[in-house]
Enzyme design. Structure first.
Site, mmCIF file in Angstrom:
data_model
loop_
_atom_site.group_PDB
_atom_site.id
_atom_site.type_symbol
_atom_site.label_atom_id
_atom_site.label_comp_id
_atom_site.label_asym_id
_atom_site.label_seq_id
_atom_site.Cartn_x
_atom_site.Cartn_y
_atom_site.Cartn_z
ATOM 1 N N ARG A 15 0.808 -1.221 0.000
ATOM 2 C CA ARG A 15 0.000 0.000 0.000
ATOM 3 C C ARG A 15 0.844 1.275 0.000
ATOM 4 O O ARG A 15 0.316 2.365 -0.203
ATOM 5 C CB ARG A 15 -0.951 -0.001 1.195
ATOM 6 C CG ARG A 15 -2.108 -0.992 1.029
ATOM 7 C CD ARG A 15 -3.193 -0.699 2.040
ATOM 8 N NE ARG A 15 -2.821 -1.141 3.375
ATOM 9 C CZ ARG A 15 -3.413 -0.724 4.496
ATOM 10 N NH1 ARG A 15 -4.375 0.188 4.444
ATOM 11 N NH2 ARG A 15 -3.025 -1.191 5.659
ATOM 12 N N GLU A 152 -7.654 -12.781 15.662
ATOM 13 C CA GLU A 152 -7.514 -11.862 14.543
ATOM 14 C C GLU A 152 -8.888 -11.424 14.052
ATOM 15 O O GLU A 152 -9.882 -12.159 14.164
ATOM 16 C CB GLU A 152 -6.726 -12.520 13.399
ATOM 17 C CG GLU A 152 -5.294 -12.865 13.741
ATOM 18 C CD GLU A 152 -4.454 -11.638 14.042
ATOM 19 O OE1 GLU A 152 -4.765 -10.554 13.509
ATOM 20 O OE2 GLU A 152 -3.502 -11.758 14.827
ATOM 21 N N TYR A 346 32.382 28.608 0.589
ATOM 22 C CA TYR A 346 32.339 27.150 0.699
ATOM 23 C C TYR A 346 33.620 26.662 1.357
ATOM 24 O O TYR A 346 34.726 26.885 0.843
ATOM 25 C CB TYR A 346 32.196 26.488 -0.677
ATOM 26 C CG TYR A 346 32.333 24.981 -0.602
ATOM 27 C CD1 TYR A 346 31.349 24.210 0.009
ATOM 28 C CD2 TYR A 346 33.462 24.339 -1.112
ATOM 29 C CE1 TYR A 346 31.481 22.835 0.101
ATOM 30 C CE2 TYR A 346 33.600 22.963 -1.026
ATOM 31 C CZ TYR A 346 32.603 22.220 -0.422
ATOM 32 O OH TYR A 346 32.737 20.854 -0.325
ATOM 33 N N ALA A 360 34.452 36.952 2.107
ATOM 34 C CA ALA A 360 33.331 36.571 1.245
ATOM 35 C C ALA A 360 33.836 35.969 -0.058
ATOM 36 O O ALA A 360 34.820 36.417 -0.633
ATOM 37 C CB ALA A 360 32.465 37.788 0.950
ATOM 38 N N ASN A 366 38.420 21.556 -3.148
ATOM 39 C CA ASN A 366 38.837 20.302 -2.536
ATOM 40 C C ASN A 366 38.789 19.093 -3.458
ATOM 41 O O ASN A 366 39.263 18.019 -3.085
ATOM 42 C CB ASN A 366 37.983 20.021 -1.292
ATOM 43 C CG ASN A 366 36.491 19.986 -1.601
ATOM 44 O OD1 ASN A 366 36.043 20.608 -2.562
ATOM 45 N ND2 ASN A 366 35.729 19.273 -0.809
ATOM 46 N N ARG A 420 47.064 36.725 -8.176
ATOM 47 C CA ARG A 420 46.158 37.292 -9.181
ATOM 48 C C ARG A 420 46.814 37.294 -10.558
ATOM 49 O O ARG A 420 48.032 37.409 -10.688
ATOM 50 C CB ARG A 420 45.797 38.729 -8.826
ATOM 51 C CG ARG A 420 45.190 38.913 -7.446
ATOM 52 C CD ARG A 420 45.110 40.378 -7.096
ATOM 53 N NE ARG A 420 44.606 40.599 -5.749
ATOM 54 C CZ ARG A 420 44.894 41.657 -5.021
ATOM 55 N NH1 ARG A 420 45.713 42.592 -5.499
ATOM 56 N NH2 ARG A 420 44.386 41.794 -3.820
#
Length: 467
Positions: A15, A152, A346, A360, A366, A420
């Protein structure tokens, strides 16, 4: 006395209309089977046998993950609860003590109820409840607590069906006696099955004492449909929220907070709206979880704050006074005391030392497409905004990375790292590009007008011809 558990988890659950075995459907972030095993674990059992059948491999895998010491018995053909117990008893042939039979799709039986069950001195003890609507439950034929037999619904007379004391299916019995009674079971009934419940009548015929232990009907709720699963989730969450409030947790909007089976929260924790807990979350006293956070398999220490809109994934450890801000995701990482990651970051597979600031847009890169690698960041480090830390890499204590850097090599303690690309400036080129863009837009607009006018002209000629 020693205790053994038999957990029946062989049914298909037709069910549920699902390819997944019924006992593996999730309630409060955990399989239904986990709820039954968690309640039984309070009895400190010496042996746990899980009877599998439909989807046996999947259920066995889940059972061993939940209860590593669990033994598995296979009921290859579902011939009733008595037949299922017989498969488990074959593995308990040398066990001496009491056996408690539980059901993998009945998640709410309280540990305290099971303790009352095993403490009862009768030879056979059955868990029963007064049903508001007895429906198709088996009926307990009893005088007070003295139990004569269980019938039953399919086999009950009209008089017996009027009884409201119903059978939960949970039974406690001495292992040797249970094995002897199960061997005598017959399938001469309306369903053609071996009913475990028939052991009560067999025991009484042999002069053994059988009694009923009563519990609240809500504890015996079995899950057979998706609707019942949803109702069980609502019941679990309502209870978990009430317990959290009673234990000193502040919830701004309790109805929007969702707990898992094993969520553990200390007092004076504050939970904002729409906080969702997955399995294995522990929050120490005095922490704050802001709105719209999702947490799983993590530990949050005293005074830490998380969110809003943050996600903590498996293996995350936050020390005291850590701040995880909005749209920050942390996975399999250990953050030392006072670490701050305010936004848009992250941190995966990382170790971060105390009082380090994560700017930020920082990402610990990783995954190289094949393997995961770890990033180590020391104490009192300043990670500039938009820093890419390409693991494996280490940033020493007191170091600093410039904003927009890609760090591919270790940074010594106290150093500044800049990674950079060289900036190139083309004087006046932006003016020329914008002029070219405006001219291109003008030509496109001219073509659009021409196409529109041509289409309207055609439509006008067509209307005139029709007139």
């Amino acid at each position: 006395m020693a205790i053994a558990l038999i957990v029946l988890a062989a049914g298909q659950g037709t069910r549920m209309n699902s390819d997944l075995p019924k006992v593996l459907h999730r309630l409060a972030g955990a399989p239904l089977l986990a709820h039954a095993l968690a309640a039984g674990r309070r009895l400190d059992p010496e042996r746990v046998v899980v009877v599998v059948g439909h989807g046996a491999d999947l259920v066995e895998k889940a059972a061993r993950k939940i209860e590593p010491e669990a033994e598995i018995a296979l009921q290859a053909e579902q011939l009733g609860t008595g037949h299922a117990v017989a498969q488990a008893l074959a593995q308990l042939a040398t066990f001496e003590g009491k056996v408690v039979v539980l059901y993998g799709d009945t998640p709410f039986i309280a540990p305290e109820t099971l303790e009352r069950l095993v403490e009862n001195p009768a030879d056979v003890v059955v868990l029963g409840f007064e049903a508001a609507d007895p429906g198709r439950y088996g009926r307990l034929i009893a005088t007070g607590d003295r139990l004569e037999r269980i019938v039953e619904f399919k086999d009950a007379t009209a008089e017996e069906r009027a009884i409201t004391l119903c059978n939960s299916g949970v039974i406690c019995c001495d292992a040797g006696l249970l094995a002897a009674l199960v061997r005598e079971l017959s399938n001469d009934n309306a369903a053609g099955e071996y009913y475990l419940t028939d052991i009560v009548g067999l025991a009484r015929a042999k002069g053994h004492l059988a009694e009923v232990v009563r519990c609240d009907e809500a504890e015996t709720l079995g899950i057979n449909t998706r609707a019942e699963l949803a109702a069980a989730e609502a019941a679990f969450q309502a209870r978990a929220r009430a317990e959290a409030l009673d234990n000193g947790v502040t919830m701004v909007d309790p109805s929007t907070v969702y707990f898992a089976l094993n969520t553990c929260i200390g007092r004076d924790v504050v939970l904002g709206p729409n906080v969702v807990f997955g399995p294995d979350v522990t929050i120490e006293s005095g922490a704050t979880i802001e709105a719209f956070c999702h947490l799983e398999d993590c530990h949050i220490s005293r005074g830490a704050s998380v969110g809003p809109f943050a996600r903590l994934r498996g293996g995350t450890e936050l020390a005291e006074d850590v701040h995880i801000g909005n749209f920050v995701e942390v996975k399999n990482s250990i953050l030392g005391e006072g670490v701050k990651a305010g936004h848009l970051t992250y941190l995966g597979d990382a170790d971060v030392g105390e009082f380090t600031n994560i700017g930020a847009g920082t990402i610990t890169c990783n995954y190289d497409g094949v393997f995961k690698h770890r990033t180590t960041i020391g104490a009192n480090v300043f990670i500039g905004s938009d820093t890419m830390l390409v693991a494996p890499v280490t940033v020493g204590d007191g170091a600093l990375t410039g904003s927009g850097s890609t760090i591919t090599e270790d940074v010594p303690p106290g150093a500044v790292a800049l990674g950079r690309a060289k900036q190139v400036v083309k004087p006046g080129l932006a003016v020329k590009l914008f002029e070219m863009l405006r001219a291109k837009k003008g030509r496109a607009e001219e073509r659009r007008v021409n196409v529109r006018d041509h289409w309207r002209s055609g439509q006008s000629r067509g209307c005139a011809a029709a007139g």
